[in-house]
Design an enzyme around this catalytic site. Structure first.
Site, PDB file in Angstrom:
ATOM      1  N   GLU A 119      -2.795  -3.432  -0.995  1.00  0.00           N
ATOM      2  CA  GLU A 119      -1.948  -2.521  -0.207  1.00  0.00           C
ATOM      3  C   GLU A 119      -2.680  -1.190   0.050  1.00  0.00           C
ATOM      4  O   GLU A 119      -3.323  -0.670  -0.854  1.00  0.00           O
ATOM      5  CB  GLU A 119      -0.652  -2.255  -0.992  1.00  0.00           C
ATOM      6  CG  GLU A 119       0.375  -1.433  -0.234  1.00  0.00           C
ATOM      7  CD  GLU A 119       1.615  -1.141  -1.073  1.00  0.00           C
ATOM      8  OE1 GLU A 119       1.554  -1.276  -2.317  1.00  0.00           O
ATOM      9  OE2 GLU A 119       2.653  -0.789  -0.485  1.00  0.00           O
ATOM     10  N   LYS A 195       6.031  -3.309   5.933  1.00  0.00           N
ATOM     11  CA  LYS A 195       6.685  -3.445   4.628  1.00  0.00           C
ATOM     12  C   LYS A 195       8.198  -3.396   4.808  1.00  0.00           C
ATOM     13  O   LYS A 195       8.728  -2.400   5.312  1.00  0.00           O
ATOM     14  CB  LYS A 195       6.196  -2.309   3.733  1.00  0.00           C
ATOM     15  CG  LYS A 195       6.627  -2.359   2.281  1.00  0.00           C
ATOM     16  CD  LYS A 195       5.831  -1.299   1.486  1.00  0.00           C
ATOM     17  CE  LYS A 195       6.208  -1.267   0.027  1.00  0.00           C
ATOM     18  NZ  LYS A 195       5.270  -0.408  -0.753  1.00  0.00           N
ATOM     19  N   CYS A 232       4.024  -5.519  -1.233  1.00  0.00           N
ATOM     20  CA  CYS A 232       4.359  -4.901  -2.524  1.00  0.00           C
ATOM     21  C   CYS A 232       5.811  -5.087  -2.984  1.00  0.00           C
ATOM     22  O   CYS A 232       6.173  -6.153  -3.457  1.00  0.00           O
ATOM     23  CB  CYS A 232       3.966  -3.427  -2.503  1.00  0.00           C
ATOM     24  SG  CYS A 232       3.850  -2.731  -4.190  1.00  0.00           S
TER      25      CYS A 232
END
Lengths: 395, 395
Positions: A119, A195, A232
């Site tokens: 990330e 994300k 994530c």
């Protein structure tokens, strides 16, 4: 207490367990799906010289009559930052480009088809500081930023699909995003995946920098398989994995940045559960660095920030977020997984997988067929109403 | 290859790892949440005499200002069958009642408030045979069958909530169900929870005996907390856990019957992932027995069936389903878990948990708040349509 970070669960087991017990322990912990993949000696030597761990595993499937095997090699890269966090921004980015360049060269020698970085790989994970400057200066255009152009060159050169998770500057909407850019092996930008779930963990609130993504659950059809990127914190949300899978993802990558005290016991669980539940492969990638006394990696600068900051936990102000424990791994739909990369060293994990395994497992275990999703769609629509009445039975 | 089934992962680690490494390995594998719970010596002696393993753990929470601690003790029982599978049905049931009676007495000595038995605990797990006779004769009324009456007596006597998973005969609808009967500590039947997802795994198809349950995601408010029951195969379905949680479950029990070759590497993952993702406690219970050479339990009859049967896997006809590997455990919302009970012995696991931990973890990690469920409700409603178009990007 050791003066070094503990290097790896797997190494500890292998060093101490008698062989018969080790076999059983590994079967229970990791399943039996991942065999060793032989890698070219030139790649092994280069990894050694360039000071990163290199591991290879393979997941086989049964030979079918109507489909040839669909073997794909994926690469997962975990790494430290290269320059100190107070070096000039462009120098930091360029140094990270060089480091990835030398690792990806080894990935190419190993025949990797699809590679994924960690990330926001071009920068320190500075969001714990809550400072805007200089960290937002690391943000780049997903379509034609320096880093995307760098990756396009690599993709073409190595005939490799590249997943490049960056801090994205979206000039069109004057905003920032946490975004994975997906670059085809042709060198073209195939698209991007933002994300979907943004952490609010204690006082660690990434929405100071970027909000929930608006790219939904896009799946990318590449020459080497259908892939998706769950960035994530999205790994804590089973629905997120699930929806990528419903859209057809065969491999879901989870580029992450997470520290030991917070999440380490969860790390081996979530991506692996997603592989099982969704009959697909998952690839969990975490950065390394900033151990209390990170012996194995003392030659790398750590993610140490000049200005101290507090973390809303009653503790004194400090200069780092904690130990990024690496431990990147690949999980397969049969519940098996590879061992993890080191908790402290840069590394490249190469996994060859026959994507036919997904459908074979689905035909065997039938989770999608038995999922009763239409009923859940109704239940969920009902549950999100503000006047939802839970079904609770009392005496 | 050992002549005995491997007894336990945890014992192997404790026997061989140096202390410092053991601490790190346990932290990574199990988290740090579960401490040891002291149990009365009388209980320990009784468990020893009665030939079952007894283990105690505790999960603490931070002391809050506005809520007192809400400490509950749960008990998980895993056990062999008691008589051979060809003994008269009523004798088999009665023998199982006696065995549970002597284990639950020890649970009462340990102060257990809520206890859960394994899936269809009054009978061998005979569904692999595909025979109707005599196995459907084990089915009983959930409301007033022998087993429910037996549990009602125990519940009153020990002031304990009892979750009793049985094969249910529903006379009203002339059908069978796989059902957990929930009995209040008052002795009243609080309700029942039917198995929501029915396995079709290879040729192992339980819908030969019973279909998908129609009790939805009922949660039971007891004096000791809000509980729900996700039976066996439902643990592979993240949405099933999720919906129990949305209905308010603080502890979700997963009474199971599953064998090693099939599911063992998945076992430590799924219930634990559910505890993490849903900010709740989960309790996974699996029966024991029928090891290849099950030394530790040779004094118990095994789940060996008189008539041979095949399993649709090309292998020869055989007389048993495989090794039920026990390994029952409790997982907490902070990602930690207890060690598992033995893979081969009858056992009682006692876990004290402060239910305040659930909300504390939810306030810290915020998965529900960041879950974007309204969007998933729409996406899922769209995805189940027969003309669903997945979102796939191509070059």
């Amino acid at each position: 207490m050791s003066v070094c970070e503990f290097e790896s669960l797997e190494k500890s087991l292998e060093a101490h367990l008698p062989e018969a017990e080790l076999t059983e322990v590994k079967r229970i912990l990791f399943g039996q799906g991942a065999g060793k993949l032989d890698l070219p000696s030139g790649a092994v030597e280069a990894a050694c010289e360039r000071n990163f761990e290199l591991k290879g595993y393979r997941f086989d499937a049964v030979q079918e009559q109507l489909r040839p095997p669909r073997r794909t090699r994926v690469g997962l890269i975990q790494h430290h930052i290269v320059l100190p966090t107070d070096a000039p921004v462009l120098e930091q980015i360029n140094a990270m480009h060089s480091r990835i360049g030398e690792i990806i060269e080894v990935a190419a020698m190993c025949g990797v088809n699809i590679i994924c970085f960690q990330e926001t790989w071009t920068m320190p994970f500075a969001f714990c500081t809550r400072e805007k400057d200089p960290w937002t200066q690391f943000a780049e255009s997903a379509e034609d930023g320096n880093t995307t152009r760098f990756c396009q060159e690599l993709a073409k050169k190595h005939n490799m699909v590249i997943i490049s998770p960056i801090l994205e500057r979206d000039e069109l909407h004057s905003t920032l995003w946490n975004t994975a850019v997906v670059i085809s092996n042709s060198g073209n930008v195939l698209g991007k995946s933002r994300k979907n779930h943004i952490p609010r963990i204690g006082d660690f609130n990434e929405s100071t920098y970027y909000m929930e993504g608006n790219t939904g659950h896009t799946v990318f059809q590449t020459q080497f398989g259908r892939i998706a990127v769950n960035i994530c914190y999205g790994r804590h949300h089973p629905l997120n994995w699930f929806m990528y899978s419903l859209n057809g993802a065969e491999i879901i990558f989870n580029p992450s940045a997470t520290v030991g005290a917070l999440s380490e016991p969860m790390w081996p669980i979530e991506a692996r559960n997603a592989a099982i539940a969704n009959h697909c492969f998952t690839c969990a990638i975490n950065r390394v660095g900033t151990g209390l006394r990170d012996c194995a990696s003392f030659s790398f600068p750590q993610e140490h920030f000049k200005n101290e900051f507090t973390s809303g936990d009653g503790k004194k102000a400090h200069h780092d977020f904690g130990h990024f424990y690496g431990s990147s791994y690949v999980a397969a739909p049969d519940g098996s997984r590879t061992p993890g990369l080191s908790r402290t060293r840069d590394g490249l994990l190469v996994a060859e997988m026959d994507l036919n395994l997904n459908r074979q497992l689905s035909d065997k275990w039938s989770f999608k067929m038995t999922g009763r999703y239409a009923e859940y769609a109704e239940e969920l629509a009902n549950a999100v109403r503000h006047d939802f009445k839970p079904h609770v039975v009392k005496e």
